[in-house]
Design an enzyme around this catalytic site. Sequence first.
Site, PDB file in Angstrom:
ATOM      1  N   SER A  41      11.646   9.668 -30.547  1.00 11.14           N
ATOM      2  CA  SER A  41      11.924  11.012 -30.056  1.00 11.14           C
ATOM      3  C   SER A  41      13.421  11.321 -30.152  1.00 11.14           C
ATOM      4  O   SER A  41      13.997  11.262 -31.229  1.00 11.14           O
ATOM      5  CB  SER A  41      11.397  11.147 -28.627  1.00 11.14           C
ATOM      6  OG  SER A  41      11.330  12.487 -28.214  1.00 11.14           O
ATOM      7  N   ASP A 164       4.708  12.957 -30.202  1.00  9.34           N
ATOM      8  CA  ASP A 164       5.837  12.138 -29.744  1.00  9.34           C
ATOM      9  C   ASP A 164       5.576  10.634 -29.826  1.00  9.34           C
ATOM     10  O   ASP A 164       4.525  10.150 -29.385  1.00  9.34           O
ATOM     11  CB  ASP A 164       6.156  12.528 -28.297  1.00  9.34           C
ATOM     12  CG  ASP A 164       7.439  11.916 -27.790  1.00  9.34           C
ATOM     13  OD1 ASP A 164       7.437  10.727 -27.461  1.00  9.34           O
ATOM     14  OD2 ASP A 164       8.453  12.641 -27.722  1.00  9.34           O
TER      15      ASP A 164
END
Length: 289
Positions: A41, A164
Amino acid sequence: MQTQKCALVLEGGGMRGAFTAGIIDYFLRNGIYFEHVIGVSAGANNGANYTSRQRLRNKKLFTELVEDERYMGVKNLIKEGNYFGMDFLFHQLPHEILPFDYNSFRNSNTNLKVAATECESGEVKFFSPQYFDQLSKVDKVFKASSSLPLVSKPVEIDNKLYLDGGIRDSIPVKEAVNDGYQKVVVILTREKGYRKTPVKAKFLLDLFLHEYPNLVDDLKTRHEVYNETLDYILKKEKNNDFFVFRPKSIEINRFSKDAEQLEDIYVSASKMAEARSEELNKWLKEIKE
């Protein structure tokens, strides 16, 4: 100084990545280069600029541009289905506003792996975007790794949908060990003693992600995996296998738009890296020997 036999692992955490940016820029300022980096991320985006050797680009991303309404907000969520402005962050910024040096990135002596979670299986996949021929696919990898469930749309890569990377593996230190690195520098974005708690609104996961039951299961047990990883890191740190940077305290959430506070976090991280430089250099020297 190119460090052999040692990997660098970067946790995500949205705007808490300002802490990571401060450490990263210290490394670049002092020529500390790791041969293998794994990012998740916001950690993946920090890792990209570290790999391309673009000092201060992370600082601009996390502290100077955050007040731009295109960066994040409800308007983005309504307009494009993403709270973070994905077109702004992964197209306009790297190609027009704050150019990302793709050539340096691809030719770097540092290999970067980026984590993303495949929606259908719930499995984490690690991409090496440096070796993709198409720039659009490189951008997609970083976009996928940063696409938070419920506030982001899945990103398609090679006919599969991803979200994610931190859903399944927020701090991929075990991936670094599996890659053959027994010594790892870890940059966390939570203070020592932090423990993740179970997700509260589980009904929202079942409601909006019902077509991805494996992903929902990952999200419901994420706190257990995360806390087990923290225990593993602490054990490795005590054994002198891991060298860990973590903020002393961090008051902001992943969606913070407070540029002044983010600047303070960046500066405090840079000062921490400076204060621990002798300790880090000694640890790295022991690896070489």
